[in-house]
Structure formats: structure tokens, C-alpha cells
Scaffold this active site. Structure first.
Site, mmCIF file in Angstrom:
data_model
loop_
_atom_site.group_PDB
_atom_site.id
_atom_site.type_symbol
_atom_site.label_atom_id
_atom_site.label_comp_id
_atom_site.label_asym_id
_atom_site.label_seq_id
_atom_site.Cartn_x
_atom_site.Cartn_y
_atom_site.Cartn_z
ATOM 1 C CB SER A 120 17.781 -26.256 -55.226
ATOM 2 O OG SER A 120 16.462 -26.191 -54.800
ATOM 3 C CG HIS A 143 21.874 -28.646 -57.029
ATOM 4 N ND1 HIS A 143 22.332 -27.352 -56.983
ATOM 5 C CD2 HIS A 143 20.539 -28.548 -57.310
ATOM 6 C CE1 HIS A 143 21.320 -26.523 -57.240
ATOM 7 N NE2 HIS A 143 20.238 -27.228 -57.439
ATOM 8 C CD GLU A 199 25.975 -26.258 -57.296
ATOM 9 O OE1 GLU A 199 26.362 -25.113 -57.563
ATOM 10 O OE2 GLU A 199 25.075 -26.476 -56.458
ATOM 11 C CG ASN A 231 20.829 -21.687 -56.494
ATOM 12 O OD1 ASN A 231 20.738 -21.161 -57.607
ATOM 13 N ND2 ASN A 231 20.173 -22.799 -56.179
HETATM 14 P P1 NAD Z 1 8.033 -31.031 -58.408
HETATM 15 O O1 NAD Z 1 7.021 -30.411 -57.527
HETATM 16 O O2 NAD Z 1 7.921 -30.858 -59.881
HETATM 17 O O3 NAD Z 1 8.099 -32.612 -58.107
HETATM 18 C C1 NAD Z 1 8.148 -33.157 -56.827
HETATM 19 C C2 NAD Z 1 7.508 -34.523 -56.886
HETATM 20 O O4 NAD Z 1 7.769 -35.209 -55.669
HETATM 21 C C3 NAD Z 1 5.966 -34.466 -57.021
HETATM 22 O O5 NAD Z 1 5.576 -35.258 -58.126
HETATM 23 C C4 NAD Z 1 5.457 -35.032 -55.701
HETATM 24 O O6 NAD Z 1 4.261 -35.771 -55.844
HETATM 25 C C5 NAD Z 1 6.593 -35.929 -55.298
HETATM 26 N N1 NAD Z 1 6.683 -36.202 -53.866
HETATM 27 C C6 NAD Z 1 6.468 -35.349 -52.837
HETATM 28 N N2 NAD Z 1 6.718 -35.968 -51.672
HETATM 29 C C7 NAD Z 1 7.117 -37.230 -51.965
HETATM 30 C C8 NAD Z 1 7.521 -38.344 -51.179
HETATM 31 N N3 NAD Z 1 7.596 -38.276 -49.861
HETATM 32 N N4 NAD Z 1 7.867 -39.468 -51.816
HETATM 33 C C9 NAD Z 1 7.794 -39.563 -53.163
HETATM 34 N N5 NAD Z 1 7.415 -38.547 -53.965
HETATM 35 C C10 NAD Z 1 7.086 -37.388 -53.365
HETATM 36 O O7 NAD Z 1 9.431 -30.496 -57.878
HETATM 37 P P2 NAD Z 1 10.803 -30.337 -58.675
HETATM 38 O O8 NAD Z 1 10.865 -28.972 -59.260
HETATM 39 O O9 NAD Z 1 11.029 -31.508 -59.530
HETATM 40 O O10 NAD Z 1 11.844 -30.329 -57.466
HETATM 41 C C11 NAD Z 1 12.232 -31.499 -56.821
HETATM 42 C C12 NAD Z 1 13.497 -31.255 -56.021
HETATM 43 O O11 NAD Z 1 14.522 -30.778 -56.904
HETATM 44 C C13 NAD Z 1 13.373 -30.207 -54.924
HETATM 45 O O12 NAD Z 1 14.183 -30.583 -53.843
HETATM 46 C C14 NAD Z 1 13.912 -28.954 -55.594
HETATM 47 O O13 NAD Z 1 14.418 -28.014 -54.674
HETATM 48 C C15 NAD Z 1 15.020 -29.535 -56.431
HETATM 49 N N6 NAD Z 1 15.424 -28.719 -57.578
HETATM 50 C C16 NAD Z 1 14.472 -28.110 -58.353
HETATM 51 C C17 NAD Z 1 14.884 -27.354 -59.459
HETATM 52 C C18 NAD Z 1 13.875 -26.690 -60.357
HETATM 53 O O14 NAD Z 1 14.252 -25.780 -61.115
HETATM 54 N N7 NAD Z 1 12.615 -27.097 -60.332
HETATM 55 C C19 NAD Z 1 16.260 -27.243 -59.760
HETATM 56 C C20 NAD Z 1 17.191 -27.913 -58.962
HETATM 57 C C21 NAD Z 1 16.762 -28.647 -57.870
#
Ligand code: NAD
Length: 499
Positions: free
Chosen positions: A123, A144, A156, A194
Site C-alpha cells: 500500500s 493494490h 490500483e 492514499n
Molecule cells: P497481515 O499482517 O494481516 O498479513 C500478512 C501475512 O504475511 C501474515 O500472515 C504473515 O505471517 C505473512 N508473512 C510475513 N512475511 C512473510 C513471508 N516472507 N512469506 C510469506 N508470508 C509472510 O497483513 P495485511 O493487512 O494482509 O497486509 C498485507 C499487505 O497488504 C501489506 O503489504 C499491506 O501494506 C497491504 N495492504 C493492506 C491493507 C489493509 O487494510 N490491511 C490494504 C491494502 C494493502
């Protein structure tokens, strides 16, 4: 999209909130999906949660029993990255950490086929930085998604300096085939949504810091302008820790451009553990918070004083006031050639804000905010000169009520609430277009679908005009000094082009 892409298998890496949502929408679109997470058991837990989700969707009638089961059966967990050799697309949704994302993609390059496309759901991290060092960086783009992925329509598609246009086009088509609305973005801090959304929070935080209005007033006025949630309640929902972190990252990524500076208010809330809904308290006390209910609005039948009423100026706001006065059978005289819009009652004025403060303009001067709300009783901010008579201060809310608004008195501050916020949203979007981040149409689409804005920034601009937006921003700039309110060159060029 080509048939070959229709039938590709997709590996989703990271089975957290976003990864499991992405797995769900890819499976719903007919793909075979593999789900991997480095934390032992995390992918299986996500798969079990997806089963619960599909059971609920079947119970609600969103899927037949058979198609729900078949969709779920398309999702399998894997316990290593070697499985990526069988897929046509990898979508990465691991933690927001550049080094970890780089490491992951370079490992994946050891296994994936030469035609496999790579996408990151980051993000805030530069897609160019994530791709840097890969053997084939041209096949990586940002994809995204927004949270919750199954419900939020927007994707996106973010191109970095290495990304191939054909990769971006393919991912765009794929996202659309998953039932999403895709927009193209160039990888710059905050991408589209954002970035353009920053002023929605920043202007409110600036007003709070000056004690110009309360959170409840600011929320009421911006809801009154058509936003689904006010900025304070929205920040409480997002969590101040998260929103502060995004603000800091966009600020740092823009080389500490003051326009994106975080607020002391955010710092204080985070320091004090008042993170919003998740901690029970932020701007509001959520343990104790009443559901926001619309206060009843009764439009008075007559104005507070009916003698010597003049309607000044021309333009949509003056026309709207005229329609309202006509409807209420109020006698007035129209001064079309005036350089301001609003009402003059004897020597007293109620003027549409142009970014100057009331005390600067004279004695019996009151200002009202940009009226975007169409519903009777929409909240509207107003302010008055420090030298206004008590009579005029008493009359203004009644005049505003007579015109169909519920009046919220705020401090005598430039651009009040809605005018300065919308002007800054337009300005940020204009800079994004100027810098080739996105098109005008995609900025509008992204803001409507990514953050549920009632209309997009260029749609507001079309209903307003570039000269008025520039006037507000220039007045804010003169009042506050500094870089924050500098006008986008794109807007100035628009104003010269359409004088
Ligand atoms: P989250 O913490 O819920 O999930 C992340 C997962 O990745 C965890 O289960 C973790 O164990 C796993 N992980 C970490 N390192 C790893 C690796 N090297 N290999 C495999 N798995 C691994 O996070 P999320 O909220 O799902 O966010 C994930 C991505 O999406 C981030 O880049 C975040 O910026 C992006 N994002 C999040 C949102 C939101 O609102 N949460 C919105 C858009 C984008």
C-alpha cells in the site's frame, strides 16, 4: 483477457487479511488458487476462515451450495514456494517491509516460469524499489486491493520504472475479470487514493490544532457535504496508529514536503494510546458513543429580517440561494455584478467563503462554507467577524436555517471546513495528474471506489471553477505562509485555458 490467463493458477503469498481476501476473489473468478504463508499453520487457518465465509455466503443465498463448495475447493494451501513453478501469477500480500518483499520476489524468481507475472499488494512501498535487483523486473507491478477485498471494487495497477506496459495491461484486464474496477497508477508515494485523500484528514487536523471546531462539528459539516463518514470518525475507524504511520511514510517519501506533514494531534492520540475504535477511545469514546442520529431540522417560514435583502453575485451558489428565496416567497433584489456571492441584509453581509477571514473583510460580516449538501438541514459551517454585532450573530444561523441548512459556528478561519478541504483534495489530485500518476477520470474513479467519496475531485472541480479554487488556496497560502497551500501548476494552467 486471453483464454490462457483465464485459466492460470494464482499463488497468493501471505495469508493475512488481504491475502485471504485476494485468494477468495481469484477463486470466485474461476482460478485455481494456492495460498502460502511463512508462519506455520497461518495458511491453513486462513483456509478454514474462508470455509466459514463461504458457508455464510451459501446460507445468505449469494452462492448455490454447489458453486460455493466448488469455489472453496479451488483454494489449496502450500507449504513452500516451489509451488510457484505451476502458476501464471503470484500476488504478494506479506508484511509491509521492503527488504522482506525484495527477498521474497528474488526467491520466487528461482521457481517461477518465464511467463509468470508478479504482483505486489503493497500500500505504500515503491514498486520500483521492490523490483530493483530482480532478474526480470519488467514483469512486476503493484496490484493494490482495498480492504475488505471481496467488497471493495477498486484495484490500483501500479507501474514502477521497470514495469512493462504489457504487464500492467494484463494485470488490469485480470483485475477487471475478477469483478474489480482497475485504474492505472504510476508508482509515487501513496499511489492515487492514499495520496489524494491526505487533505481529508490533514485539513481537519489543522482545524483541530487551531481549536477552530470540534470533531463532532467537523464530522457533521463533511457528512453534510456528502461524505459517508466524517474525517474524525473515519480516523477513529482506521486507527490513529495506522493513519499516523501512513501520514509519516507519505511525508518522508515526499522528502518532508510540509504539505504532507503529520499533525501533533495524531502524535498525542497515538502517544496516549487513544487509537480509535480498536482501543475504545480516539476522538470519540466508543464504549459510550451514541449512534450518530440526524438531529431534527425545522426550516423556519420566515427570515429573521426581511427588509433590504440583496442577493449578490452569480454562480451556482447564488443561484441556489435565489431558488431557495423564491421558493419561500422572500422579497430580494439581485446584484448580479457583485464580486462576492451571498446575502446583504441592510449593511450586514453573509458571504460565501473565498478563503479570506471575516474579520479581515469588515464589521458585520459573516461567512458561510461551500454548500455541497442537498438534503434539507445539511450541516454548514459559518463564522463571523470579531466586530460583528450581536444582532447579526443571532440572525445568521436563522438565515442559514431559512435557506435550508443547519448552521455550525466555527472560528473565523480561512476556507472554513468544506471549502478548504475540497479545494485541497482538488489541488492534490491536480498535482497527481500533472505528475503523470493517473488520469483525471481514474482519479475520480479511484476516490469514489477506494474511499467512497460522493464524487471525485475533478467532478467537484467541474461543478465549481478553477479560479475559485485557486482564490481559496492563494488566500489560505497568504494567511498561513509556507508550502502547504501552494497551487498546483495544473490548476493555474486550467484557469488560463478556461478563463
Ligand atoms: P497481515 O499482517 O494481516 O498479513 C500478512 C501475512 O504475511 C501474515 O500472515 C504473515 O505471517 C505473512 N508473512 C510475513 N512475511 C512473510 C513471508 N516472507 N512469506 C510469506 N508470508 C509472510 O497483513 P495485511 O493487512 O494482509 O497486509 C498485507 C499487505 O497488504 C501489506 O503489504 C499491506 O501494506 C497491504 N495492504 C493492506 C491493507 C489493509 O487494510 N490491511 C490494504 C491494502 C494493502
Amino acid at each position: 483477457m486471453t483464454d490462457s490467463l483465464d485459466s492460470i493458477a494464482v499463488l497468493v503469498v501471505g495469508a493475512g487479511i488481504m491475502g485471504s481476501g485476494i485468494a477468495q476473489v481469484a477463486a470466485q473468478a474461476g482460478h485455481r488458487v494456492l495460498l502460502f504463508d511463512s508462519k506455520p499453520g497461518a495458511a491453513a487457518t486462513a483456509r478454514t476462515k474462508l470455509e466459514t465465509t463461504f458457508n455464510k455466503l451459501i446460507a445468505k443465498g449469494k452462492f448455490s451450495e454447489q458453486s460455493g463448495r466448488q469455489t472453496l475447493e479451488r483454494i489449496d494451501t502450500v507449504d513452500n514456494l516451489e509451488a510457484s513453478s505451476k502458476v501464471g501469477l503470484v500476488v504478494e500480500a506479506i508484511v509491509e517491509d521492503l527488504a522482506m518483499k525484495r527477498e521474497l520476489f528474488s526467491q520466487l524468481e528461482n521457481f517461477v516460469s518465464k511467463d509468470c507475472l508478479l504482483a505486489t499488494n503493497t500500500s505504500s512501498i515503491s514498486v520500483s524499489a521492490i523490483a530493483n535487483g530482480l532478474k526480470f523486473p519488467e514483469r512486476l507491478v503493484g496490484m493494490h486491493f482495498f480492504n475488505p477485498v471481496p467488497l471493495m471494487k477498486l484495484v490500483e495497477v501500479v507501474s514502477g520504472v521497470h514495469s512493462d506496459a504489457s504487464t500492467a495491461e494484463t494485470i488490469f484486464a485480470l483485475a477487471e475479470s475478477w469483478g474489480k474496477v482497475a485504474v492505472h497508477a504510476r508508482s509515487t508515494p501513496g499511489f492515487i487514493v492514499n495520496r489524494i485523500a491526505r487533505p481529508y484528514y490533514a485539513e481537519t487536523l489543522a482545524l483541530l490544532l487551531e481549536q477552530a471546531a470540534t470533531p463532532a462539528q467537523l464530522d457533521a459539516c463533511l457528512r453534510g457535504a456528502g461524505f459517508r463518514m466524517g474525517p474524525c470518525e473515519l480516523m477513529d475507524l482506521i486507527g490513529h496508529d495506522t493513519n499516523f504511520a501512513v501520514t509519516q511514510s507519505v511525508y518522508a517519501a515526499n522528502f518532508f514536503d510540509k504539505r504532507y506533514a503529520p499533525s501533533l494531534i495524531q502524535q498525542q492520540l497515538v502517544d496516549g494510546g487513544l487509537l480509535g475504535r480498536k482501543s475504545g477511545r480516539g476522538f470519540y469514546d466508543h464504549d459510550d458513543r451514541q449512534q450518530v442520529s440526524k438531529s431534527s431540522f425545522a426550516r423556519p417560514d420566515s427570515p429573521p429580517s426581511a427588509d433590504n435583502v440583496e442577493l449578490h453575485g452569480n454562480g451556482p451558489v447564488a443561484d441556489r440561494i435565489a431558488a431557495s428565496l423564491d421558493q419561500q416567497d422572500c422579497d430580494y433584489h439581485r446584484q448580479d455584478d457583485s464580486d462576492w456571492q451571498g446575502l446583504q441584509v441592510a449593511e450586514q453581509q453573509l458571504r460565501l467563503s473565498d478563503g479570506l477571514v471575516a474579520s479581515q473583510l469588515g464589521k458585520d460580516i459573516a461567512l458561510f462554507d461551500l454548500p455541497l449538501g442537498t438534503e434539507p438541514g445539511s450541516a454548514l459551517a459559518w463564522s463571523h467577524s470579531s466586530r460583528a454585532s450581536q444582532q447579526w450573530i443571532n440572525d445568521v444561523p436563522q438565515w442559514l436555517a431559512f435557506l435550508g441548512f443547519s448552521a455550525h459556528l466555527v472560528a473565523d478561519t480561512p476556507g472554513l471546513v468544506v471549502a478548504r478541504t475540497i479545494a485541497m483534495l482538488i489541488n492534490e489530485a491536480a498535482d497527481a495528474v500533472q505528475q503523470g500518476v493517473c488520469s483525471e477520470a481514474d482519479a475520480d474513479l479511484a476516490m469514489r471506489l477506494g474511499v467512497n467519496y460522493p464524487v471525485g475531485p475533478f467532478e467537484w472541480l467541474a461543478a465549481w471553477d478553477s479560479n475559485s479554487v485557486i482564490e481559496i488556496l492563494d488566500n489560505l497560502d497568504r494567511y498561513y505562509r509556507g508550502e502547504r497551500y501552494r497551487v498546483s501548476p495544473w490548476l493555474r494552467q486550467q484557469a488560463w485555458h478556461n478563463p
